[in-house]
Scaffold this motif. Structure first.
Motif, PDB file in Angstrom:
ATOM      1  N   MET A   1      36.258  37.252  15.305  1.00 39.23           N
ATOM      2  CA  MET A   1      36.679  38.068  16.452  1.00 39.23           C
ATOM      3  C   MET A   1      37.572  37.240  17.361  1.00 39.23           C
ATOM      4  SD  MET A   1      34.310  39.945  19.294  1.00 39.23           S
ATOM      5  CE  MET A   1      33.766  38.436  20.062  1.00 39.23           C
ATOM      6  N   ALA A   2      38.688  37.810  17.789  1.00 35.64           N
ATOM      7  CA  ALA A   2      39.493  37.120  18.781  1.00 35.64           C
ATOM      8  C   ALA A   2      38.740  37.165  20.091  1.00 35.64           C
ATOM      9  CB  ALA A   2      40.840  37.803  18.938  1.00 35.64           C
ATOM     10  N   GLY A   3      38.463  36.044  20.657  1.00 34.78           N
ATOM     11  CA  GLY A   3      37.698  36.038  21.897  1.00 34.78           C
ATOM     12  C   GLY A   3      38.311  35.076  22.873  1.00 34.78           C
ATOM     13  N   LEU A   4      37.441  34.413  23.653  1.00 34.20           N
ATOM     14  CA  LEU A   4      37.962  33.532  24.667  1.00 34.20           C
ATOM     15  C   LEU A   4      38.731  32.370  24.066  1.00 34.20           C
ATOM     16  CD1 LEU A   4      34.940  33.501  27.101  1.00 34.20           C
ATOM     17  CD2 LEU A   4      37.052  34.785  27.273  1.00 34.20           C
ATOM     18  N   SER A   5      38.367  31.967  22.838  1.00 29.54           N
ATOM     19  CA  SER A   5      39.057  30.848  22.227  1.00 29.54           C
ATOM     20  C   SER A   5      40.524  31.189  21.974  1.00 29.54           C
ATOM     21  CB  SER A   5      38.378  30.469  20.913  1.00 29.54           C
ATOM     22  OG  SER A   5      38.412  31.585  20.042  1.00 29.54           O
ATOM     23  N   ALA A   6      40.838  32.487  21.908  1.00 29.08           N
ATOM     24  CA  ALA A   6      42.209  32.891  21.629  1.00 29.08           C
ATOM     25  C   ALA A   6      43.014  33.095  22.914  1.00 29.08           C
ATOM     26  CB  ALA A   6      42.203  34.187  20.820  1.00 29.08           C
ATOM     27  N   ARG A   7      42.417  32.736  24.054  1.00 30.33           N
ATOM     28  CA  ARG A   7      43.133  32.978  25.314  1.00 30.33           C
ATOM     29  C   ARG A   7      44.417  32.163  25.401  1.00 30.33           C
ATOM     30  NH1 ARG A   7      39.796  33.844  29.730  1.00 30.33           N
ATOM     31  NH2 ARG A   7      41.501  33.477  31.179  1.00 30.33           N
ATOM     32  N   ARG A   8      45.432  32.779  25.937  1.00 28.12           N
ATOM     33  CA  ARG A   8      46.683  32.067  26.221  1.00 28.12           C
ATOM     34  C   ARG A   8      46.385  30.942  27.216  1.00 28.12           C
ATOM     35  NH1 ARG A   8      48.960  33.348  31.060  1.00 28.12           N
ATOM     36  NH2 ARG A   8      51.090  32.650  31.467  1.00 28.12           N
ATOM     37  N   ARG A   9      47.050  29.830  27.067  1.00 29.03           N
ATOM     38  CA  ARG A   9      46.841  28.712  27.985  1.00 29.03           C
ATOM     39  C   ARG A   9      47.500  29.023  29.312  1.00 29.03           C
ATOM     40  NH1 ARG A   9      45.597  23.717  25.688  1.00 29.03           N
ATOM     41  NH2 ARG A   9      46.761  22.615  27.292  1.00 29.03           N
ATOM     42  N   SER A  10      46.739  28.893  30.385  1.00 26.19           N
ATOM     43  CA  SER A  10      47.327  29.112  31.708  1.00 26.19           C
ATOM     44  C   SER A  10      46.774  28.074  32.670  1.00 26.19           C
ATOM     45  CB  SER A  10      47.003  30.528  32.213  1.00 26.19           C
ATOM     46  OG  SER A  10      45.611  30.671  32.406  1.00 26.19           O
ATOM     47  N   VAL A  11      47.470  27.911  33.783  1.00 30.04           N
ATOM     48  CA  VAL A  11      47.038  26.958  34.805  1.00 30.04           C
ATOM     49  C   VAL A  11      45.951  27.632  35.643  1.00 30.04           C
ATOM     50  CG1 VAL A  11      47.790  25.591  36.787  1.00 30.04           C
ATOM     51  CG2 VAL A  11      49.353  25.966  34.858  1.00 30.04           C
ATOM     52  N   GLY A  12      44.801  27.011  35.755  1.00 29.82           N
ATOM     53  CA  GLY A  12      43.704  27.585  36.533  1.00 29.82           C
ATOM     54  C   GLY A  12      43.999  27.537  38.030  1.00 29.82           C
ATOM     55  N   VAL A  13      43.609  28.607  38.722  1.00 27.50           N
ATOM     56  CA  VAL A  13      43.831  28.709  40.172  1.00 27.50           C
ATOM     57  C   VAL A  13      42.482  28.958  40.845  1.00 27.50           C
ATOM     58  CG1 VAL A  13      45.004  30.017  41.993  1.00 27.50           C
ATOM     59  CG2 VAL A  13      46.128  29.695  39.767  1.00 27.50           C
ATOM     60  N   ASN A  14      42.178  28.165  41.865  1.00 26.42           N
ATOM     61  CA  ASN A  14      40.923  28.334  42.594  1.00 26.42           C
ATOM     62  C   ASN A  14      41.141  29.325  43.738  1.00 26.42           C
ATOM     63  OD1 ASN A  14      38.696  28.088  44.313  1.00 26.42           O
ATOM     64  ND2 ASN A  14      38.386  25.949  43.782  1.00 26.42           N
ATOM     65  N   VAL A  15      40.510  30.485  43.631  1.00 25.26           N
ATOM     66  CA  VAL A  15      40.649  31.514  44.675  1.00 25.26           C
ATOM     67  C   VAL A  15      39.313  31.594  45.424  1.00 25.26           C
ATOM     68  CG1 VAL A  15      41.179  33.926  45.172  1.00 25.26           C
ATOM     69  CG2 VAL A  15      42.262  32.798  43.216  1.00 25.26           C
ATOM     70  N   GLY A  16      39.209  30.809  46.475  1.00 24.63           N
ATOM     71  CA  GLY A  16      37.978  30.833  47.277  1.00 24.63           C
ATOM     72  C   GLY A  16      36.738  30.506  46.462  1.00 24.63           C
ATOM     73  N   GLY A  17      36.874  29.604  45.494  1.00 26.12           N
ATOM     74  CA  GLY A  17      35.725  29.200  44.684  1.00 26.12           C
ATOM     75  C   GLY A  17      35.628  29.925  43.357  1.00 26.12           C
ATOM     76  N   VAL A  18      36.415  30.961  43.161  1.00 23.85           N
ATOM     77  CA  VAL A  18      36.450  31.671  41.876  1.00 23.85           C
ATOM     78  C   VAL A  18      37.689  31.199  41.114  1.00 23.85           C
ATOM     79  CG1 VAL A  18      36.686  33.935  40.764  1.00 23.85           C
ATOM     80  CG2 VAL A  18      35.269  33.677  42.813  1.00 23.85           C
ATOM     81  N   ILE A  19      37.486  30.688  39.898  1.00 30.07           N
ATOM     82  CA  ILE A  19      38.621  30.173  39.135  1.00 30.07           C
ATOM     83  C   ILE A  19      39.253  31.310  38.330  1.00 30.07           C
ATOM     84  CG2 ILE A  19      39.406  28.489  37.432  1.00 30.07           C
ATOM     85  CD1 ILE A  19      38.297  27.257  40.026  1.00 30.07           C
ATOM     86  N   ALA A 248      45.943  49.697  27.619  1.00 31.15           N
ATOM     87  CA  ALA A 248      46.948  48.671  27.937  1.00 31.15           C
ATOM     88  C   ALA A 248      46.300  47.291  28.077  1.00 31.15           C
ATOM     89  CB  ALA A 248      47.663  49.052  29.233  1.00 31.15           C
ATOM     90  N   LEU A 249      45.257  47.219  28.885  1.00 31.54           N
ATOM     91  CA  LEU A 249      44.651  45.913  29.149  1.00 31.54           C
ATOM     92  C   LEU A 249      43.905  45.390  27.925  1.00 31.54           C
ATOM     93  CD1 LEU A 249      45.586  46.632  31.964  1.00 31.54           C
ATOM     94  CD2 LEU A 249      43.358  45.934  32.851  1.00 31.54           C
ATOM     95  N   GLY A 250      43.318  46.307  27.158  1.00 24.82           N
ATOM     96  CA  GLY A 250      42.605  45.886  25.955  1.00 24.82           C
ATOM     97  C   GLY A 250      43.537  45.228  24.953  1.00 24.82           C
ATOM     98  N   ILE A 251      44.696  45.828  24.747  1.00 23.95           N
ATOM     99  CA  ILE A 251      45.659  45.264  23.788  1.00 23.95           C
ATOM    100  C   ILE A 251      46.148  43.891  24.275  1.00 23.95           C
ATOM    101  CG2 ILE A 251      48.027  45.570  22.947  1.00 23.95           C
ATOM    102  CD1 ILE A 251      47.279  48.602  22.677  1.00 23.95           C
ATOM    103  N   LEU A 252      46.413  43.784  25.565  1.00 24.66           N
ATOM    104  CA  LEU A 252      46.882  42.495  26.092  1.00 24.66           C
ATOM    105  C   LEU A 252      45.796  41.430  26.017  1.00 24.66           C
ATOM    106  CD1 LEU A 252      48.944  43.857  29.093  1.00 24.66           C
ATOM    107  CD2 LEU A 252      49.847  42.559  27.160  1.00 24.66           C
ATOM    108  N   MET A 253      44.591  41.779  26.414  1.00 25.59           N
ATOM    109  CA  MET A 253      43.518  40.776  26.405  1.00 25.59           C
ATOM    110  C   MET A 253      43.171  40.352  24.982  1.00 25.59           C
ATOM    111  SD  MET A 253      40.987  41.578  29.582  1.00 25.59           S
ATOM    112  CE  MET A 253      40.532  43.234  29.113  1.00 25.59           C
ATOM    113  N   GLN A 254      43.297  41.272  24.046  1.00 28.92           N
ATOM    114  CA  GLN A 254      43.029  40.914  22.652  1.00 28.92           C
ATOM    115  C   GLN A 254      44.008  39.841  22.173  1.00 28.92           C
ATOM    116  OE1 GLN A 254      40.425  41.764  21.094  1.00 28.92           O
ATOM    117  NE2 GLN A 254      40.847  41.111  19.004  1.00 28.92           N
ATOM    118  N   GLN A 255      45.189  39.805  22.804  1.00 32.55           N
ATOM    119  CA  GLN A 255      46.167  38.763  22.474  1.00 32.55           C
ATOM    120  C   GLN A 255      45.967  37.510  23.323  1.00 32.55           C
ATOM    121  OE1 GLN A 255      50.334  40.284  22.015  1.00 32.55           O
ATOM    122  NE2 GLN A 255      49.426  42.173  22.753  1.00 32.55           N
ATOM    123  N   GLY A 256      44.913  37.517  24.125  1.00 27.93           N
ATOM    124  CA  GLY A 256      44.638  36.352  24.967  1.00 27.93           C
ATOM    125  C   GLY A 256      45.395  36.370  26.279  1.00 27.93           C
ATOM    126  N   ILE A 257      46.017  37.499  26.611  1.00 28.71           N
ATOM    127  CA  ILE A 257      46.839  37.585  27.829  1.00 28.71           C
ATOM    128  C   ILE A 257      46.019  38.201  28.952  1.00 28.71           C
ATOM    129  CG2 ILE A 257      48.894  38.648  28.857  1.00 28.71           C
ATOM    130  CD1 ILE A 257      50.103  38.657  25.989  1.00 28.71           C
TER     131      ILE A 257
END
Ligand code: SF4
Length: 413
Positions: A1-19, A248-257
C-alpha cells in the motif's frame, strides 16, 4: 500500500507546535465561519472544531475589530484547555492589521497571505514585504495561498500574452494553472529573498475543479519542496462537496502530495461546521494514512435480512464511539484503532466479525434467532432475545475498558 513512506519530501514547518510537512503525518485543519470580532461565538466554534479533532483552525482577520479580538480569543481558548493553533486569514489589509495589532500578530500561529489580493501595482510588493517582515519579526510561518478566484491578474495577463505569440501555445486552462503555480512560487521566492527561511513557508494553490486541482498540485509538487496545504476550494454542499474533495485530495495524497488538508464544505443552513473535520479525518483514515476513530464495519444489507436491527445497531455503535472519542482519547489511549463489525446474516457475518476486534453476526431471515459474538477472532458468546443490541453494546464497552483502560488485559478474558 502506498502510505506515509511514499510521501513527497517537503520541508517541515512548525505551526504553533504542530508540524506540517517533513515526516509528520498529514494535518487536519478547518476554518471558522463566525465573525471573528464576536469573541464568544468564535471561541465556541473553535472549541467545537478542536474537539472534533481539528489540529489547526483558521479564522478570518478582516478588520480592526477582528484583529483586536484575536488575543482575547487565544486567551480564552488557552484558559479553557484548548491550545489548538490559530491561523489568521488576511486579505487586502493584512499588512496594516498586523502592524497595528501586535497582540494579534503574536497570538496567531501562522498568517495566511493571498498574493492575488495583497495589494495592487506598486503597493503589492511593499505590502507583501511588510507582511513577510512582520511574520519574521514575530517568528511566525506563513501560508502563501493562491486561489484562482483571486488570481494575480497582471501575472495571468502577461502569461496569456506570452502564450498568444508562442510557437507552441498551450490551452487557456494550462496557462491559468501556470499562473497559479508561478504566483505561489514567485511569492515564496520573494519571501526567501526578504530573509524568510524555507521552514516558515507553506504553499497552496486552490481551484474548484477536481481535474484542475490534481493537475496544478502535481505540477507544483514537482517544482518545489515547500510543505503543501491541500484543499478543493468552493467544494460545495453535502455529498457533492464530500465526493469532489475526497476524489481530488485522495488522488493527490495517494501520490504522496499534501502535508495538511482542509475540506471546504458549505454547511447546510444551520448545519454543523465540524462536518469538514470529520470528513477530513474519514478521508485520511479510509486511505490508511491516519487513524482517528474506531471503525465500525457494517454490511449494506440485502434480501437475506428483512429487519433493520443490524443497521440500527451499527449506527448506534458508530454514534456512541464518535461522540465518546473526545473523552476516550485521554481515557483509553489507542482506542482509535478499535474495529467493530455489525453484520446482517450468516453469509459474511462470522467471517467479517472474526476480522474485527469485536463483531456480531445477527440472524438473517429464516436463520436461528441467535447472534454469535467474536472477540479477537474467537467466538465468545451467542446472544439471544429481544435485547441482543443492548447486550452487544455492553460487551463493546467491556472490551474497550479491558483492552484500552488502565491495567489492560486480554480483552477475551
Ligand atoms: S452479510 Fe448477509 S445480510 Fe449482509 S449483505 Fe451480506 S448476505 Fe446480505
Amino acid at each position: 500500500m502506498a502510505g506515509l513512506s511514499a510521501r513527497r519530501r517537503s520541508v517541515g514547518v512548525n505551526v504553533g507546535g504542530v508540524i506540517v510537512g517533513g515526516s509528520a503525518p498529514v494535518v487536519v485543519q478547518s476554518m471558522t465561519n463566525t465573525d471573528t470580532a464576536d469573541i464568544d461565538a468564535t471561541v465556541r466554534q473553535v472549541m467545537q472544531l478542536a474537539r472534533a479533532g481539528s489540529e489547526l483552525v483558521r479564522i478570518t482577520v478582516d478588520r480592526d475589530e477582528a484583529a483586536a479580538a484575536v488575543p482575547h480569543i487565544r486567551y480564552r481558548l488557552d484558559s479553557m484547555g484548548y491550545p489548538v493553533p490559530l491561523i489568521g486569514d488576511f486579505h487586502y489589509i493584512g499588512h496594516k492589521l498586523l502592524a497595528d495589532h501586535p497582540a494579534c500578530a503574536q497570538a496567531l500561529a501562522k498568517y495566511r497571505i493571498n498574493p492575488g489580493n495583497v495589494g495592487f501595482k506598486a503597493k503589492r510588493d511593499t505590502q507583501f514585504a511588510t507582511l513577510i517582515e512582520l511574520a519574521m519579526r514575530y517568528d511566525k510561518p506563513v501560508r502563501i495561498g493562491v486561489n484562482w478566484g483571486s488570481l494575480d491578474e497582471e501575472l495571468l495577463t502577461r502569461l496569456m500574452d506570452e502564450n498568444a505569440v508562442s510557437p507552441n501555445p498551450i490551452s487557456a486552462a494550462a496557462v491559468q494553472r501556470e499562473a497559479i503555480i508561478q504566483s505561489a512560487l514567485l511569492s515564496a521566492q520573494r519571501a526567501e529573498e526578504l530573509g524568510m527561511s524555507r521552514d516558515k513557508i507553506i504553499l497552496s494553490t486552490k481551484v474548484s475543479d477536481v481535474q484542475h486541482l490534481i493537475a496544478v498540485y502535481e505540477d507544483l509538487a514537482a517544482r518545489c519542496d515547500y510543505a503543501l496545504h491541500l484543499g478543493l476550494t468552493e467544494a460545495g454542499m453535502g455529498s457533492k462537496g464530500i465526493v469532489a474533495s475526497s476524489a481530488a485530495l485522495g488522488i493527490l495524497m495517494q501520490q504522496g502530495i499534501g502535508d495538511t488538508i482542509r475540506i471546504s464544505l458549505t454547511p447546510e443552513p444551520g448545519g454543523d461546521r465540524t462536518r469538514e473535520v470529520i470528513v477530513a479525518q474519514e478521508l485520511l483514515q479510509t486511505m490508511g494514512f491516519r487513524q482517528f476513530l474506531p471503525v465500525v464495519a457494517a454490511c449494506p444489507g440485502c434480501g437475506r435480512t428483512t429487519s433493520q436491527t443490524f443497521q440500527v445497531l451499527a449506527k448506534e455503535i458508530q454514534d456512541h464511539l464518535s461522540s465518546s472519542m473526545p473523552e476516550w482519547r485521554e481515557r483509553y489511549p489507542g482506542v482509535e484503532t478499535l474495529s467493530v463489525a455489525v453484520m446482517g446474516c450468516i453469509v459474511n457475518g462470522p467471517g467479517e466479525s472474526k476480522h474485527a476486534n469485536i463483531g456480531i453476526s445477527l440472524p438473517g431471515t429464516g436463520e436461528t434467532p441467535a447472534a454469535p459474538v467474536f472477540i479477537d477472532g474467537e467466538k465468545v458468546a451467542t446472544l439471544r432475545g429481544a435485547d441482543v443490541a443492548e447486550q452487544f453494546k455492553v460487551m463493546v464497552a467491556n472490551y474497550i475498558e479491558k483492552k484500552f483502560g488502565h491495567g489492560q488485559k486480554s480483552a477475551a478474558e
